[in-house]
Design a protein around this motif. Sequence first.
Motif, PDB file in Angstrom:
ATOM      1  N   CYS A 100       0.824  -1.211   0.000  1.00 31.69           N
ATOM      2  CA  CYS A 100       0.000   0.000   0.000  1.00 31.69           C
ATOM      3  C   CYS A 100       0.856   1.259   0.000  1.00 31.69           C
ATOM      4  N   THR A 148       0.538   4.037  -2.892  1.00 22.33           N
ATOM      5  CA  THR A 148       0.276   5.432  -2.539  1.00 22.33           C
ATOM      6  C   THR A 148       1.356   6.332  -3.121  1.00 22.33           C
ATOM      7  N   ASP A 196      -5.075   4.616  -9.717  1.00 21.94           N
ATOM      8  CA  ASP A 196      -5.616   4.925  -8.397  1.00 21.94           C
ATOM      9  C   ASP A 196      -5.201   3.883  -7.367  1.00 21.94           C
ATOM     10  N   ASP A 234      -9.018  -0.049  -3.455  1.00 23.07           N
ATOM     11  CA  ASP A 234      -9.941   0.127  -2.329  1.00 23.07           C
ATOM     12  C   ASP A 234      -9.353  -0.431  -1.039  1.00 23.07           C
ATOM     13  N   CYS A 259      -6.819   1.895   0.192  1.00 24.78           N
ATOM     14  CA  CYS A 259      -7.488   3.092   0.708  1.00 24.78           C
ATOM     15  C   CYS A 259      -7.897   2.870   2.159  1.00 24.78           C
ATOM     16  N   ALA A 287      -6.144  12.035  -3.664  1.00 27.71           N
ATOM     17  CA  ALA A 287      -6.053  10.629  -3.244  1.00 27.71           C
ATOM     18  C   ALA A 287      -6.682  10.447  -1.869  1.00 27.71           C
ATOM     19  N   TRP A 288      -6.400  11.366  -0.945  1.00 30.57           N
ATOM     20  CA  TRP A 288      -6.963  11.268   0.394  1.00 30.57           C
ATOM     21  C   TRP A 288      -8.490  11.355   0.346  1.00 30.57           C
ATOM     22  N   ARG A 300     -10.526  10.769  -2.176  1.00 33.43           N
ATOM     23  CA  ARG A 300     -11.068   9.585  -2.841  1.00 33.43           C
ATOM     24  C   ARG A 300     -11.075   8.399  -1.889  1.00 33.43           C
ATOM     25  N   CYS A 301      -9.969   8.181  -1.207  1.00 32.85           N
ATOM     26  CA  CYS A 301      -9.873   7.045  -0.285  1.00 32.85           C
ATOM     27  C   CYS A 301     -10.831   7.202   0.898  1.00 32.85           C
ATOM     28  N   ARG A 302     -10.922   8.396   1.435  1.00 34.16           N
ATOM     29  CA  ARG A 302     -11.847   8.629   2.545  1.00 34.16           C
ATOM     30  C   ARG A 302     -13.284   8.348   2.109  1.00 34.16           C
TER      31      ARG A 302
END
Length: 77
Positions: A5, A9, A19, A22, A25, A64-65, A67-69
């Motif tokens: 991960c 990232t 991306d 999931d 994330c 990215a943050w 989207r992941c959140r």
Amino acid sequence: MTEECGIQTFQNIFHHSPDITDACCGVLVKKFGRPCHSLFIEIVLSTGKFASHEAEIIRKSTAAWKRCRGIVEKAGI
């Protein structure tokens, strides 16, 4: 943060990679957290290697943050 991960990232934010998955994330948001994510970006940028792309990297980091959140919140992870 797992090695896999962490690599995902880094590649997503500092290079033009796909991306973050999931699953990663979930690791980023729930285990790494926003303060560590921000510090990670700050430390890498402090090396100067990516200085010419700092604005883009900060934008990609924020995207990215978010989207992941959103993925974590939607999945109820």
